[in-house]
Scaffold this motif. Structure first.
Motif, PDB file in Angstrom:
ATOM      1  N   MET A   1       0.848  -1.199   0.000  1.00 46.32           N
ATOM      2  CA  MET A   1       0.000   0.000   0.000  1.00 46.32           C
ATOM      3  C   MET A   1       0.886   1.252   0.000  1.00 46.32           C
ATOM      4  O   MET A   1       1.911   1.273   0.677  1.00 46.32           O
ATOM      5  N   ALA A   2       0.484   2.257  -0.753  1.00 48.16           N
ATOM      6  CA  ALA A   2       1.267   3.494  -0.818  1.00 48.16           C
ATOM      7  C   ALA A   2       1.323   4.147   0.565  1.00 48.16           C
ATOM      8  O   ALA A   2       0.377   4.028   1.355  1.00 48.16           O
ATOM      9  N   GLU A   3       2.448   4.822   0.818  1.00 47.34           N
ATOM     10  CA  GLU A   3       2.571   5.526   2.101  1.00 47.34           C
ATOM     11  C   GLU A   3       1.504   6.618   2.178  1.00 47.34           C
ATOM     12  O   GLU A   3       1.174   7.239   1.163  1.00 47.34           O
ATOM     13  N   LYS A   4       0.977   6.829   3.376  1.00 46.01           N
ATOM     14  CA  LYS A   4      -0.046   7.856   3.537  1.00 46.01           C
ATOM     15  C   LYS A   4       0.527   9.238   3.277  1.00 46.01           C
ATOM     16  O   LYS A   4       1.678   9.508   3.648  1.00 46.01           O
ATOM     17  N   THR A   5      -0.299  10.095   2.695  1.00 48.20           N
ATOM     18  CA  THR A   5       0.098  11.495   2.567  1.00 48.20           C
ATOM     19  C   THR A   5      -0.013  12.169   3.939  1.00 48.20           C
ATOM     20  O   THR A   5      -0.707  11.671   4.838  1.00 48.20           O
ATOM     21  N   LEU A   6       0.668  13.310   4.059  1.00 49.11           N
ATOM     22  CA  LEU A   6       0.562  14.094   5.306  1.00 49.11           C
ATOM     23  C   LEU A   6      -0.908  14.340   5.649  1.00 49.11           C
ATOM     24  O   LEU A   6      -1.324  14.213   6.812  1.00 49.11           O
ATOM     25  N   PHE A   7      -1.694  14.688   4.636  1.00 42.47           N
ATOM     26  CA  PHE A   7      -3.082  15.047   4.916  1.00 42.47           C
ATOM     27  C   PHE A   7      -3.920  13.811   5.267  1.00 42.47           C
ATOM     28  O   PHE A   7      -4.874  13.916   6.055  1.00 42.47           O
ATOM     29  N   GLN A   8      -3.573  12.634   4.730  1.00 44.77           N
ATOM     30  CA  GLN A   8      -4.248  11.414   5.198  1.00 44.77           C
ATOM     31  C   GLN A   8      -3.941  11.186   6.675  1.00 44.77           C
ATOM     32  O   GLN A   8      -4.817  10.789   7.446  1.00 44.77           O
ATOM     33  N   LYS A   9      -2.686  11.430   7.041  1.00 43.16           N
ATOM     34  CA  LYS A   9      -2.310  11.243   8.453  1.00 43.16           C
ATOM     35  C   LYS A   9      -3.078  12.209   9.346  1.00 43.16           C
ATOM     36  O   LYS A   9      -3.482  11.862  10.460  1.00 43.16           O
ATOM     37  N   ILE A  10      -3.303  13.431   8.859  1.00 44.17           N
ATOM     38  CA  ILE A  10      -4.106  14.388   9.634  1.00 44.17           C
ATOM     39  C   ILE A  10      -5.548  13.882   9.727  1.00 44.17           C
ATOM     40  O   ILE A  10      -6.139  13.862  10.817  1.00 44.17           O
ATOM     41  N   ALA A  11      -6.104  13.442   8.594  1.00 48.38           N
ATOM     42  CA  ALA A  11      -7.494  12.949   8.592  1.00 48.38           C
ATOM     43  C   ALA A  11      -7.639  11.752   9.524  1.00 48.38           C
ATOM     44  O   ALA A  11      -8.670  11.589  10.186  1.00 48.38           O
ATOM     45  N   ASP A  12      -6.597  10.924   9.601  1.00 44.79           N
ATOM     46  CA  ASP A  12      -6.638   9.732  10.462  1.00 44.79           C
ATOM     47  C   ASP A  12      -6.167  10.029  11.890  1.00 44.79           C
ATOM     48  O   ASP A  12      -6.003   9.113  12.694  1.00 44.79           O
ATOM     49  N   ARG A  13      -5.908  11.293  12.140  1.00 41.65           N
ATOM     50  CA  ARG A  13      -5.487  11.767  13.475  1.00 41.65           C
ATOM     51  C   ARG A  13      -4.170  11.147  13.935  1.00 41.65           C
ATOM     52  O   ARG A  13      -3.940  10.922  15.116  1.00 41.65           O
ATOM     53  N   GLU A  14      -3.322  10.892  12.967  1.00 40.14           N
ATOM     54  CA  GLU A  14      -1.967  10.412  13.300  1.00 40.14           C
ATOM     55  C   GLU A  14      -0.998  11.592  13.397  1.00 40.14           C
ATOM     56  O   GLU A  14       0.069  11.484  13.994  1.00 40.14           O
ATOM     57  N   VAL A  15      -1.368  12.695  12.756  1.00 41.09           N
ATOM     58  CA  VAL A  15      -0.616  13.945  12.860  1.00 41.09           C
ATOM     59  C   VAL A  15      -1.605  14.978  13.396  1.00 41.09           C
ATOM     60  O   VAL A  15      -2.739  15.066  12.903  1.00 41.09           O
ATOM     61  N   PRO A  16      -1.204  15.751  14.432  1.00 44.97           N
ATOM     62  CA  PRO A  16      -2.158  16.694  15.015  1.00 44.97           C
ATOM     63  C   PRO A  16      -2.489  17.865  14.078  1.00 44.97           C
ATOM     64  O   PRO A  16      -1.622  18.314  13.313  1.00 44.97           O
ATOM     65  N   ALA A  17      -3.721  18.295  14.135  1.00 47.35           N
ATOM     66  CA  ALA A  17      -4.159  19.476  13.381  1.00 47.35           C
ATOM     67  C   ALA A  17      -5.431  19.982  14.044  1.00 47.35           C
ATOM     68  O   ALA A  17      -6.074  19.243  14.805  1.00 47.35           O
ATOM     69  N   ASP A  18      -5.765  21.217  13.729  1.00 45.84           N
ATOM     70  CA  ASP A  18      -6.989  21.803  14.275  1.00 45.84           C
ATOM     71  C   ASP A  18      -8.123  21.506  13.292  1.00 45.84           C
ATOM     72  O   ASP A  18      -8.382  22.276  12.371  1.00 45.84           O
ATOM     73  N   ILE A  19      -8.763  20.366  13.499  1.00 46.31           N
ATOM     74  CA  ILE A  19      -9.835  19.925  12.594  1.00 46.31           C
ATOM     75  C   ILE A  19     -11.109  20.692  12.938  1.00 46.31           C
ATOM     76  O   ILE A  19     -11.545  20.705  14.097  1.00 46.31           O
TER      77      ILE A  19
END
Ligand code: AMP
Length: 114
Positions: A1-19
């Motif tokens: 499987m392709a590595e997740k993009t930064l924004f996929q990681k944000i959507a999956d809450r693996e990288v913090p962001a102000d959702i």
């Protein structure tokens, strides 16, 4: 499987962001380096890399991003705002996961005239 993009990681809450909004199809979060008082990125959960990789079957997803932008704009109290999609490096795209910039909260002028 392709590595997740930064924004996929944000959507999956693996990288913090102000959702600020999410549903089954899309996520919206504040840009880490805002150019205006409101600067939110609206992304599909599907990792479409760029605007010219949108396929006919993606049209409902891409249309949904406009609905998400409208909802977030209302949440943020914006009547007027700008939506921007950068497609490719020479157009300024730095993250290769389709995203619509929702920008507002100040006078933006008109970037497409003159
Ligand atoms: P673009 O230049 O159109 O590809 O937009 C990418 C945007 O993502 C830029 O405005 C960046 O400031 C923003 N960005 C990059 N990393 C993050 C992050 N971890 N969280 C939120 N926004 C980010």
């Amino acid at each position: 499987m392709a590595e997740k993009t930064l924004f996929q990681k944000i959507a999956d809450r693996e990288v913090p962001a102000d959702i600020v909004y999410e549903d089954d199809v899309a996520v919206a979060f504040r840009d880490i380096d805002p150019v205006a008082p409101v600067h939110v990125l609206c992304i599909p959960r599907k990792p479409i890399p760029r605007a010219d990789a949108v396929e006919p079957e993606d049209e409902p997803i891409v249309g949904h991003l406009f609905t998400v932008a409208r909802k977030v704009a209302a949440q943020e109290g914006l009547e007027d705002y700008r939506l921007v999609v950068n497609c490719g490096e020479k157009a300024g795209q730095t993250v290769f996961h389709l995203h619509v910039h929702l920008i507002g909260g100040r006078d933006l002028g008109n970037m497409t005239s003159g």
